[in-house]
Design a protein around this motif. Structure first.
Motif, PDB file in Angstrom:
ATOM      1  N   THR A 166     -10.821  14.217  -2.590  1.00 25.85           N
ATOM      2  CA  THR A 166     -10.392  12.836  -2.810  1.00 25.85           C
ATOM      3  C   THR A 166     -10.074  12.125  -1.491  1.00 25.85           C
ATOM      4  O   THR A 166      -9.921  10.916  -1.466  1.00 25.85           O
ATOM      5  CB  THR A 166      -9.139  12.783  -3.708  1.00 25.85           C
ATOM      6  OG1 THR A 166      -8.200  13.739  -3.220  1.00 25.85           O
ATOM      7  CG2 THR A 166      -9.482  13.129  -5.134  1.00 25.85           C
ATOM      8  N   ARG A 225       0.823  -1.211   0.000  1.00 25.47           N
ATOM      9  CA  ARG A 225       0.000   0.000   0.000  1.00 25.47           C
ATOM     10  C   ARG A 225       0.855   1.258   0.000  1.00 25.47           C
ATOM     11  O   ARG A 225       0.531   2.243  -0.661  1.00 25.47           O
ATOM     12  CB  ARG A 225      -0.942  -0.009   1.207  1.00 25.47           C
ATOM     13  CG  ARG A 225      -1.999  -1.098   1.123  1.00 25.47           C
ATOM     14  CD  ARG A 225      -3.017  -0.949   2.215  1.00 25.47           C
ATOM     15  NE  ARG A 225      -2.447  -1.164   3.530  1.00 25.47           N
ATOM     16  CZ  ARG A 225      -2.487  -2.338   4.175  1.00 25.47           C
ATOM     17  NH1 ARG A 225      -3.080  -3.366   3.619  1.00 25.47           N
ATOM     18  NH2 ARG A 225      -1.956  -2.464   5.360  1.00 25.47           N
ATOM     19  N   ALA A 268       2.197   1.565  -3.486  1.00 26.84           N
ATOM     20  CA  ALA A 268       1.146   2.008  -4.406  1.00 26.84           C
ATOM     21  C   ALA A 268       0.958   3.511  -4.297  1.00 26.84           C
ATOM     22  O   ALA A 268       0.837   4.219  -5.308  1.00 26.84           O
ATOM     23  CB  ALA A 268      -0.160   1.273  -4.086  1.00 26.84           C
ATOM     24  N   THR A 269       0.940   4.012  -3.053  1.00 25.57           N
ATOM     25  CA  THR A 269       0.773   5.445  -2.853  1.00 25.57           C
ATOM     26  C   THR A 269       1.957   6.217  -3.416  1.00 25.57           C
ATOM     27  O   THR A 269       1.788   7.243  -4.086  1.00 25.57           O
ATOM     28  CB  THR A 269       0.618   5.751  -1.346  1.00 25.57           C
ATOM     29  OG1 THR A 269      -0.358   4.876  -0.799  1.00 25.57           O
ATOM     30  CG2 THR A 269       0.190   7.182  -1.117  1.00 25.57           C
ATOM     31  N   ASN A 312       3.769   9.718 -10.073  1.00 27.09           N
ATOM     32  CA  ASN A 312       3.105  10.045 -11.336  1.00 27.09           C
ATOM     33  C   ASN A 312       2.571  11.461 -11.329  1.00 27.09           C
ATOM     34  O   ASN A 312       2.729  12.215 -12.289  1.00 27.09           O
ATOM     35  CB  ASN A 312       1.927   9.093 -11.577  1.00 27.09           C
ATOM     36  CG  ASN A 312       2.365   7.843 -12.305  1.00 27.09           C
ATOM     37  OD1 ASN A 312       3.366   7.866 -13.007  1.00 27.09           O
ATOM     38  ND2 ASN A 312       1.634   6.767 -12.130  1.00 27.09           N
ATOM     39  N   ILE A 313       1.900  11.804 -10.221  1.00 26.51           N
ATOM     40  CA  ILE A 313       1.316  13.142 -10.119  1.00 26.51           C
ATOM     41  C   ILE A 313       2.424  14.198 -10.168  1.00 26.51           C
ATOM     42  O   ILE A 313       2.318  15.185 -10.892  1.00 26.51           O
ATOM     43  CB  ILE A 313       0.503  13.269  -8.809  1.00 26.51           C
ATOM     44  CG1 ILE A 313      -0.749  12.396  -8.899  1.00 26.51           C
ATOM     45  CG2 ILE A 313       0.115  14.705  -8.542  1.00 26.51           C
ATOM     46  CD1 ILE A 313      -1.531  12.305  -7.606  1.00 26.51           C
ATOM     47  N   ARG A 349      -9.726  18.846  -3.166  1.00 28.48           N
ATOM     48  CA  ARG A 349     -10.285  18.137  -4.322  1.00 28.48           C
ATOM     49  C   ARG A 349     -11.420  17.215  -3.923  1.00 28.48           C
ATOM     50  O   ARG A 349     -12.214  16.807  -4.743  1.00 28.48           O
ATOM     51  CB  ARG A 349      -9.199  17.284  -4.988  1.00 28.48           C
ATOM     52  CG  ARG A 349      -8.322  17.993  -5.963  1.00 28.48           C
ATOM     53  CD  ARG A 349      -7.523  16.982  -6.776  1.00 28.48           C
ATOM     54  NE  ARG A 349      -6.697  16.125  -5.940  1.00 28.48           N
ATOM     55  CZ  ARG A 349      -5.522  16.469  -5.454  1.00 28.48           C
ATOM     56  NH1 ARG A 349      -5.027  17.639  -5.732  1.00 28.48           N
ATOM     57  NH2 ARG A 349      -4.830  15.654  -4.702  1.00 28.48           N
ATOM     58  N   ARG A 365       3.705  14.649 -13.673  1.00 32.25           N
ATOM     59  CA  ARG A 365       2.779  15.383 -14.537  1.00 32.25           C
ATOM     60  C   ARG A 365       2.714  16.852 -14.155  1.00 32.25           C
ATOM     61  O   ARG A 365       2.527  17.710 -14.992  1.00 32.25           O
ATOM     62  CB  ARG A 365       1.369  14.800 -14.416  1.00 32.25           C
ATOM     63  CG  ARG A 365       1.262  13.349 -14.678  1.00 32.25           C
ATOM     64  CD  ARG A 365       0.901  13.049 -16.114  1.00 32.25           C
ATOM     65  NE  ARG A 365       1.307  11.693 -16.433  1.00 32.25           N
ATOM     66  CZ  ARG A 365       0.610  10.607 -16.088  1.00 32.25           C
ATOM     67  NH1 ARG A 365      -0.534  10.729 -15.452  1.00 32.25           N
ATOM     68  NH2 ARG A 365       1.055   9.422 -16.392  1.00 32.25           N
ATOM     69  N   ASN A 366       2.837  17.125 -12.843  1.00 30.14           N
ATOM     70  CA  ASN A 366       2.774  18.514 -12.398  1.00 30.14           C
ATOM     71  C   ASN A 366       4.111  19.225 -12.592  1.00 30.14           C
ATOM     72  O   ASN A 366       4.277  20.349 -12.138  1.00 30.14           O
ATOM     73  CB  ASN A 366       2.385  18.584 -10.914  1.00 30.14           C
ATOM     74  CG  ASN A 366       0.927  18.256 -10.719  1.00 30.14           C
ATOM     75  OD1 ASN A 366       0.178  18.186 -11.679  1.00 30.14           O
ATOM     76  ND2 ASN A 366       0.535  18.061  -9.480  1.00 30.14           N
ATOM     77  N   ARG A 411       3.911   5.366  -5.799  1.00 34.94           N
ATOM     78  CA  ARG A 411       3.861   5.309  -7.251  1.00 34.94           C
ATOM     79  C   ARG A 411       2.923   6.363  -7.828  1.00 34.94           C
ATOM     80  O   ARG A 411       3.262   7.080  -8.771  1.00 34.94           O
ATOM     81  CB  ARG A 411       3.319   3.938  -7.619  1.00 34.94           C
ATOM     82  CG  ARG A 411       4.068   3.251  -8.694  1.00 34.94           C
ATOM     83  CD  ARG A 411       3.430   1.890  -8.798  1.00 34.94           C
ATOM     84  NE  ARG A 411       3.605   1.432 -10.139  1.00 34.94           N
ATOM     85  CZ  ARG A 411       4.197   0.282 -10.429  1.00 34.94           C
ATOM     86  NH1 ARG A 411       4.645  -0.482  -9.464  1.00 34.94           N
ATOM     87  NH2 ARG A 411       4.307  -0.089 -11.679  1.00 34.94           N
ATOM     88  N   ILE A 412       1.739   6.442  -7.242  1.00 35.26           N
ATOM     89  CA  ILE A 412       0.743   7.372  -7.772  1.00 35.26           C
ATOM     90  C   ILE A 412       1.203   8.813  -7.526  1.00 35.26           C
ATOM     91  O   ILE A 412       1.044   9.685  -8.366  1.00 35.26           O
ATOM     92  CB  ILE A 412      -0.648   7.077  -7.147  1.00 35.26           C
ATOM     93  CG1 ILE A 412      -1.759   7.509  -8.096  1.00 35.26           C
ATOM     94  CG2 ILE A 412      -0.862   7.774  -5.835  1.00 35.26           C
ATOM     95  CD1 ILE A 412      -2.221   6.444  -8.995  1.00 35.26           C
ATOM     96  N   LEU A 458     -10.447   7.953  -0.181  1.00 39.65           N
ATOM     97  CA  LEU A 458      -9.179   7.288   0.142  1.00 39.65           C
ATOM     98  C   LEU A 458      -9.232   6.693   1.550  1.00 39.65           C
ATOM     99  O   LEU A 458      -8.766   5.578   1.784  1.00 39.65           O
ATOM    100  CB  LEU A 458      -8.041   8.296   0.034  1.00 39.65           C
ATOM    101  CG  LEU A 458      -6.633   7.744   0.284  1.00 39.65           C
ATOM    102  CD1 LEU A 458      -6.307   6.644  -0.717  1.00 39.65           C
ATOM    103  CD2 LEU A 458      -5.601   8.849   0.213  1.00 39.65           C
TER     104      LEU A 458
END
Ligand code: ATP
Ligand code: MG
Lengths: 274, 298
Positions: free
Chosen positions: A87, A4, A7-8, A14-15, A85, A18-19, A10-11, A91
């Motif tokens: 989110t 877990r 996974a966090t 990615n963010i 946001r 992209r930012n 990794r995401i 979560l």
């Protein structure tokens, strides 16, 4: 648990990619390191030190400002952004603990920081060594600077998460983060110097001042790196004034601060309602 | 069968606002339960309490035998928030994969899952480019991960087009058949009455009605409307026979209690020579809903 956190991480990576945070962090470190190593190449040999050690001394002064700034920039949105946001509630209904979320974000941000540091310090070191083969003697100092920078970054990431959790709005968190940076990295030293000057060698200068330097993660970082490097006599007024502080004390502060900051982050994050 | 979700005497207020008062309910495995109620009735609050996102002031809740928000409960419960939001920089596939990893589910099913909610083609596009309905479907997809025992869906069909709504309820039927318990809130009465087993109506934070539509219909005992079309020229004679009726352009409009329905129909059929047509209009879903929803005065 590990899955877990990964996974966090990794995401988050990615963010951040992209930012453009990865790009910004790397560019900042590389550009400033190169500028410094170009500026610092003139007085080489003057202090009897190798070229790289001199570069490391100036990189230390740079990193005291830049590493906390980059860390705070990456972290201020971490929790406030999720709250804003919307989110976060979803979560938190997943079988993941809050500290795991935090650990995942930390892992991603530390990894980005390491990439930026290696790119920045690495390019400065490469130039130094290419110009002067003797400079390899400074690799030890560079290595010390690198891992302490990672710890300094982790400290300010933790402070950034705490700020983020406290303000719950990204804009508020950004303002608070800038305030923290100014306070801890800039004004703190100015205040101390002013007090030392006013005190003129009294109780404050001998007793309070060393403790105050150790209490601040950025000052402890500078102290440790400069006291470890002999080539640094000219580097900084603050460090010069506190030459008497034993190295194990500044090392202790550098190592303990990340844990303190992250514990603070975990505590404030626990108080955030979904 | 033991219930998946049991709530008894739940109360929650926000400052002076009584969001929920003395709410009790159960949902058993395989059951699809719809939660209805006006805006601000307390539906979302109830759901957040079930998920452990908000703690109640008093009352007991058991979710799959655990306390809301416990690790054990979170393993087994899936949630679709009212306004499902995601990070716009991620792709649908990345987001779903992340949620699958958190649940420790095999990632091979990620594409399939997105396909099931009709996002197969958009899987690798950024969530920021998705339409509202597409984001809602990502929300649905994440709620389907890992065979949850209880699904708590807050207005799952809002923003979905009619065909997607039908597909969504088919998906739910499948899940319920596998034994999942489903609690969903909605403002769309028709789809809810056709596709769920039981209705719960919240009004002002209180549970004002509970049961299947036909239960509620008989409990409400709303009058039946009858529309009688007279053969040309006989309207006034019919009016004499039914003095309570209202004369309209096409004929007569009369209402009677459920129990009097057959008697009234018999009286009308006695006049069969004068009646061109007869229409019986049972109380509509909206009538029944308003009856309960208004009872506690909003
Ligand atoms: N965090 C909060 N603070 C204060 N009041 C709240 C909070 N959350 C909900 N409320 C109040 O509780 C009541 C119930 O709100 P809730 O969101 O549960 O309604 P709802 O039934 O979901 O409405 P809708 O159909 O509009 O979604 C409302 O009066 C709302 O203002
Ligand atoms: Mg709601």
């Amino acid at each position: 648990m590990i899955a877990r956190i990964l996974a966090t991480a990794r995401i988050e990576a990615n963010i951040a990619r992209r930012n453009r945070w990865v790009l910004i962090a790397v560019l900042l470190m590389v550009v400033f390191s190169l500028v410094l190593s170009a500026a610092g190449s003139a007085p080489t040999g003057a202090l009897g030190a190798d070229r790289l050690s001199v570069v490391v001394a100036s990189l230390t002064s740079l990193s005291v400002y830049l590493v906390p700034l980059v860390a705070l920039l990456m972290s201020f949105d971490a929790i406030a952004g999720e709250v804003e946001r919307g989110t976060l509630p979803l979560l938190l209904t997943y079988p993941v603990a809050r500290w795991e979320v935090l650990a995942g974000k930390l892992l991603a941000h530390v990894a980005i920081l390491i990439v930026a540091l290696v790119a920045g310090y690495g390019s400065a070191a490469l130039i130094a060594i290419l110009n002067d083969a003797e400079a390899v003697a400074g690799l030890g100092a560079l290595w010390r600077l690198t891992w302490t920078s990672v710890l300094l970054g982790a400290t300010f990431l933790g402070i950034g998460y705490a700020v983020s959790a406290l303000s719950r709005r990204a804009s508020g968190a950004a303002g608070l983060a800038i305030g923290v940076w100014l306070g801890l990295v800039v004004l703190y030293d100015l205040g101390l110097l002013a007090a030392v000057v006013a005190d003129d060698g009294g109780f404050f200068t001998t007793q309070v001042f060393p403790a105050a330097l150790l209490a601040n993660p950025a000052d402890a970082f500078r102290l440790f790196n400069l006291s470890a490097a002999e080539a640094s006599a000219a580097a900084s007024g603050v460090a010069g004034a506190a030459g008497a502080i034993p190295q194990w004390q500044s090392l202790g502060s550098v190592v303990i601060w990340p844990f303190l900051a992250l514990a603070l982050a975990a505590l404030t994050f626990r108080k955030v309602d979904a | 069968m033991t219930s998946t979700l049991t709530i008894s005497r739940l109360t929650k207020s926000f400052g002076g606002v009584h969001a929920l008062t003395d709410v009790s309910l159960t949902v058993t495995p395989g059951e699809r339960v719809a939660l209805l109620g006006h805006n601000g009735a307390g539906k979302s609050t109830l759901m957040k309490i079930i998920l452990g996102l908000i703690s109640p002031d008093s009352g007991e809740i058991s979710v799959c035998g655990a306390t809301p928000g416990d690790a054990e409960a979170r393993e087994r419960v899936a949630y679709l928030p009212e306004n499902a939001a995601f990070h716009s920089a991620l792709t649908g596939l990345e987001q779903i994969t992340f949620y699958m990893r958190l649940r420790g589910v095999d990632l091979k099913g990620a594409r399939d899952l997105l396909g099931r909610v009709g996002l197969g083609d958009a899987a690798t596009r950024r969530l920021g480019t998705y339409s509202k309905g597409m984001r809602q479907r990502v929300g649905l997809a994440q709620a389907l991960i890992g065979h949850p025992r209880l699904l708590v869906l807050d207005e799952p069909t809002s923003g979905l087009d009619p065909v997607s709504r039908r597909d969504f309820y088919e998906l739910l039927d499948g899940l319920a058949a596998e034994g999942a318990a489903i609690l969903l809130s909605s403002h769309a009465l028709t789809e809810v009455e056709a596709r769920t087993d039981r209705l719960l109506i919240l009004s002002g934070g209180r549970m004002v009605a509970e049961g299947s539509l036909s239960d509620l219909r008989s409990e409400a005992a709303l009058p039946v409307a009858l529309h009688v079309t007279a053969i040309n020229g006989y309207a006034s004679e019919l009016m004499e026979a039914f003095p309570n009726a209202i004369q309209t352009k096409e004929g007569l409009h009369l209402t009677c209690a459920q129990d009097d329905k057959l008697a009234t129909l018999a009286r009308i059929s006695e006049m069969r020579g004068k009646v061109a047509d007869l229409e019986v209009i049972p109380p509509s879903l909206e009538d029944i809903y308003s009856h309960f929803s208004r009872r506690d005065g909003q």
